[in-house]
Scaffold this motif. Structure first.
Motif, PDB file in Angstrom:
ATOM      1  N   GLN A  50       0.835  -1.187   0.000  1.00 20.51           N
ATOM      2  CA  GLN A  50       0.000   0.000   0.000  1.00 20.51           C
ATOM      3  C   GLN A  50       0.877   1.247   0.000  1.00 20.51           C
ATOM      4  N   PHE A  51       0.582   2.192  -0.913  1.00 18.90           N
ATOM      5  CA  PHE A  51       1.401   3.386  -1.044  1.00 18.90           C
ATOM      6  C   PHE A  51       0.779   4.616  -0.397  1.00 18.90           C
ATOM      7  N   THR A  52      -0.545   4.702  -0.298  1.00 22.38           N
ATOM      8  CA  THR A  52      -1.181   5.849   0.344  1.00 22.38           C
ATOM      9  C   THR A  52      -2.015   5.359   1.522  1.00 22.38           C
ATOM     10  N   ARG A  53      -2.112   6.205   2.542  1.00 21.01           N
ATOM     11  CA  ARG A  53      -2.863   5.877   3.743  1.00 21.01           C
ATOM     12  C   ARG A  53      -3.583   7.119   4.249  1.00 21.01           C
ATOM     13  N   GLY A  54      -4.422   6.929   5.246  1.00 19.64           N
ATOM     14  CA  GLY A  54      -5.109   8.056   5.847  1.00 19.64           C
ATOM     15  C   GLY A  54      -6.618   7.947   5.731  1.00 19.64           C
ATOM     16  N   GLU A  55      -7.302   8.957   6.273  1.00 15.88           N
ATOM     17  CA  GLU A  55      -8.756   8.959   6.303  1.00 15.88           C
ATOM     18  C   GLU A  55      -9.368   9.512   5.023  1.00 15.88           C
ATOM     19  N   LYS A  56      -8.552  10.090   4.141  1.00 15.02           N
ATOM     20  CA  LYS A  56      -9.048  10.621   2.883  1.00 15.02           C
ATOM     21  C   LYS A  56      -8.697   9.670   1.747  1.00 15.02           C
ATOM     22  N   SER A  57      -9.643   9.450   0.859  1.00 21.33           N
ATOM     23  CA  SER A  57      -9.432   8.533  -0.256  1.00 21.33           C
ATOM     24  C   SER A  57      -8.399   9.066  -1.239  1.00 21.33           C
ATOM     25  N   CYS A  58      -7.693   8.164  -1.871  1.00 20.38           N
ATOM     26  CA  CYS A  58      -6.734   8.476  -2.931  1.00 20.38           C
ATOM     27  C   CYS A  58      -7.020   7.542  -4.109  1.00 20.38           C
ATOM     28  N   GLY A  59      -6.901   8.062  -5.336  1.00 26.39           N
ATOM     29  CA  GLY A  59      -7.181   7.228  -6.489  1.00 26.39           C
ATOM     30  C   GLY A  59      -6.639   7.835  -7.766  1.00 26.39           C
ATOM     31  N   THR A  60      -7.012   7.242  -8.899  1.00 26.14           N
ATOM     32  CA  THR A  60      -6.551   7.661 -10.228  1.00 26.14           C
ATOM     33  C   THR A  60      -5.024   7.751 -10.272  1.00 26.14           C
ATOM     34  N   PRO A  61      -4.325   6.665 -10.004  1.00 24.06           N
ATOM     35  CA  PRO A  61      -2.861   6.717  -9.988  1.00 24.06           C
ATOM     36  C   PRO A  61      -2.276   6.811 -11.390  1.00 24.06           C
ATOM     37  N   ALA A  62      -1.083   7.393 -11.475  1.00 26.08           N
ATOM     38  CA  ALA A  62      -0.317   7.458 -12.725  1.00 26.08           C
ATOM     39  C   ALA A  62       1.151   7.600 -12.373  1.00 26.08           C
ATOM     40  N   PHE A  63       2.013   7.095 -13.240  1.00 30.17           N
ATOM     41  CA  PHE A  63       3.452   7.262 -13.071  1.00 30.17           C
ATOM     42  C   PHE A  63       3.927   8.431 -13.917  1.00 30.17           C
ATOM     43  N   SER A  64       4.894   9.178 -13.408  1.00 29.42           N
ATOM     44  CA  SER A  64       5.516  10.214 -14.224  1.00 29.42           C
ATOM     45  C   SER A  64       6.270   9.543 -15.367  1.00 29.42           C
ATOM     46  N   PRO A  65       6.439  10.218 -16.512  1.00 30.76           N
ATOM     47  CA  PRO A  65       7.110   9.583 -17.660  1.00 30.76           C
ATOM     48  C   PRO A  65       8.523   9.077 -17.366  1.00 30.76           C
ATOM     49  N   ASP A  66       9.216   9.698 -16.397  1.00 32.46           N
ATOM     50  CA  ASP A  66      10.553   9.214 -16.048  1.00 32.46           C
ATOM     51  C   ASP A  66      10.506   8.093 -15.006  1.00 32.46           C
ATOM     52  N   GLY A  67       9.320   7.756 -14.537  1.00 32.17           N
ATOM     53  CA  GLY A  67       9.170   6.657 -13.585  1.00 32.17           C
ATOM     54  C   GLY A  67       9.596   6.966 -12.170  1.00 32.17           C
ATOM     55  N   LYS A  68       9.861   8.230 -11.857  1.00 29.82           N
ATOM     56  CA  LYS A  68      10.354   8.575 -10.529  1.00 29.82           C
ATOM     57  C   LYS A  68       9.249   8.912  -9.535  1.00 29.82           C
ATOM     58  N   TYR A  69       8.074   9.272 -10.062  1.00 27.15           N
ATOM     59  CA  TYR A  69       6.997   9.712  -9.177  1.00 27.15           C
ATOM     60  C   TYR A  69       5.709   8.941  -9.465  1.00 27.15           C
ATOM     61  N   LEU A  70       4.936   8.757  -8.411  1.00 31.48           N
ATOM     62  CA  LEU A  70       3.580   8.245  -8.531  1.00 31.48           C
ATOM     63  C   LEU A  70       2.638   9.396  -8.197  1.00 31.48           C
ATOM     64  N   SER A  71       1.703   9.663  -9.075  1.00 26.07           N
ATOM     65  CA  SER A  71       0.725  10.726  -8.830  1.00 26.07           C
ATOM     66  C   SER A  71      -0.642  10.112  -8.565  1.00 26.07           C
ATOM     67  N   PHE A  72      -1.492  10.875  -7.888  1.00 25.69           N
ATOM     68  CA  PHE A  72      -2.838  10.398  -7.586  1.00 25.69           C
ATOM     69  C   PHE A  72      -3.721  11.596  -7.247  1.00 25.69           C
ATOM     70  N   LEU A  73      -5.028  11.381  -7.224  1.00 23.06           N
ATOM     71  CA  LEU A  73      -5.988  12.407  -6.852  1.00 23.06           C
ATOM     72  C   LEU A  73      -6.468  12.160  -5.429  1.00 23.06           C
ATOM     73  N   SER A  74      -6.547  13.234  -4.628  1.00 19.78           N
ATOM     74  CA  SER A  74      -7.018  13.103  -3.252  1.00 19.78           C
ATOM     75  C   SER A  74      -7.452  14.467  -2.726  1.00 19.78           C
ATOM     76  N   SER A  75      -8.375  14.451  -1.762  1.00 20.93           N
ATOM     77  CA  SER A  75      -8.808  15.676  -1.081  1.00 20.93           C
ATOM     78  C   SER A  75      -8.187  15.747   0.315  1.00 20.93           C
ATOM     79  N   ARG A  76      -7.002  15.181   0.460  1.00 25.70           N
ATOM     80  CA  ARG A  76      -6.357  15.096   1.763  1.00 25.70           C
ATOM     81  C   ARG A  76      -5.797  16.434   2.246  1.00 25.70           C
ATOM     82  N   GLY A  77      -5.723  17.438   1.403  1.00 25.73           N
ATOM     83  CA  GLY A  77      -5.142  18.730   1.778  1.00 25.73           C
ATOM     84  C   GLY A  77      -6.044  19.574   2.656  1.00 25.73           C
ATOM     85  N   ASP A  78      -5.510  20.690   3.121  1.00 28.26           N
ATOM     86  CA  ASP A  78      -6.250  21.587   4.013  1.00 28.26           C
ATOM     87  C   ASP A  78      -7.467  22.214   3.335  1.00 28.26           C
TER      88      ASP A  78
END
Length: 364
Positions: free
Chosen positions: A96-124
């Motif tokens: 598992q890569f993301t945790r917490g009380e807020k959902s995370c989804g729609t994952p994607a890798f950056s073209p260089d493969g260094k980052y995993l991106s996702f959508l979440s409302s976990r921010g302030d």
């Protein structure tokens, strides 16, 4: 409505086929399986099952990101909670890569493969934003600060920008009325359009958001050109499904500029995808004659990326309920997910003509 998809569209079809088989292989690790459970299927038993939603394959094909959704029913909390997992293609790693009380989804890798991106409302701000997480360790950081949240997003081919859609936020007057509790809602009185934006990726998160489209139309889907200079998108007059299937295609420079119509056929044209060589845009079209019913039937069409007459690749409509998958790496075929009798199938449709062929045979 646009069909949800993971933004990992640059990868070859074998990787996509692999991801489906991969999910079957890991299913026991993400589903609560109990030998003592009754054989009868019940709503309560259904709620115990975790669901796998979508996949994204890393550029080197070694990793698969996917979303796991589970029902949470604890005290006053009752919701579906989703988080992103990452597994290796050899099956040796799955965590598992993301945790917490807020959902995370729609994952994607950056073209260089260094980052995993996702959508979440976990921010302030409580809005759904794009977040990026280094694959080699570190904290997730927001890449966008969209006022009304991000609807969908895609990395640019060079990984230096992210394009996203955002629904028009409240006007200052609407914000004032809301704060003063004068916020009566009249259904369909205000049509909020989604428009295109880009943000430049820099250390510490995204910077310099740039609005690309505006006006009385609603963006439903989009795609980057291989050289990153152009974005093609589908649009309709208003967000309401009442206007479906009226939709056309247009392009806009990714660094801002004039929106130019690309395909304006009668009826609905959807889900544009640039070919890897940048010469064509493939899309689904109802041909001005929508077939209403349990399934929708579409023509797979292509148009020259620089403008010109569009043409059909299949003579008879295809039951492409799953939408566009993408192109083959040599730009010679287009792949769509459709239905054959009672089974989902992946179809390959050659650019040169000849009709669709099934490339995922077998039962189920």
């Amino acid at each position: 409505a646009s069909i949800p998809r993971a933004p990992g569209k640059w990868y070859k079809l074998p990787a996509r086929i692999f991801s489906g088989a991969f999910l079957l292989a890991i299913a026991p690790s993400v589903v609560n399986v109990n030998a003592d459970q009754p054989a009868c299927w019940t709503p309560g038993l259904m709620m115990q099952c975790k669901r796998i939603i979508g996949t994204a394959v890393s550029p080197d094909g070694k990793l698969v990101a996917y979303t796991v959704s589970e029902a949470v029913m604890e005290g006053e909390k009752s919701e579906n909670l989703s988080h992103v997992w990452v597994a290796s293609s050899d099956g040796r790693m799955n965590r598992q890569f993301t945790r917490g009380e807020k959902s995370c989804g729609t994952p994607a890798f950056s073209p260089d493969g260094k980052y995993l991106s996702f959508l979440s409302s976990r921010g302030d701000d409580g809005k759904r934003q794009v977040w990026t997480l280094p694959l080699d360790g570190g904290e997730a950081e927001p890449a966008t600060s969209a006022k009304s949240g991000v609807s969908d997003y895609l990395w640019s081919p060079d990984g230096k920008r992210i394009a996203y859609t955002m629904v028009d936020p409240d006007t200052p007057e609407e914000e004032k009325n809301r704060k003063e509790k004068r916020d009566m809602t009249v259904v369909d009185a205000v049509q909020r359009h989604a428009h295109l934006y880009t943000v430049t990726m820099k250390p510490g998160g995204g910077r310099n958001p740039l609005r690309l489209t505006s006006g009385s139309f609603h963006v439903t889907a989009f795609d980057w050109s291989p050289d990153g200079k152009t974005i093609v998108f589908s649009r309709q007059a208003i967000p309401s499904p009442d206007v479906w299937p009226t939709s056309d295609l247009a392009t806009v420079p990714s660094d801002s500029g004039e929106v130019k119509p690309l395909v304006t056929l009668k009826g609905g044209d959807f889900h544009p995808r640039f070919s890897p060589d940048g010469k064509w845009v493939a899309f689904l079209s109802d041909g001005g004659d929508p077939k209403w019913g349990l399934y929708y039937y579409y023509y797979l069409m292509v148009a020259p990326a620089g403008g010109g007459e569009a043409r059909k690749l299949n003579a008879e409509p295809l039951c492409a309920t799953g939408g566009m998958i993408g192109w083959s790496s040599d730009s010679g075929e287009v792949y769509v997910l459709g239905v054959s009798r009672t089974s989902n199938r992946i179809f390959a449709v050659p650019l040169s003509g000849g009709g669709p062929r099934v490339i995922s045979p077998g039962p189920g």
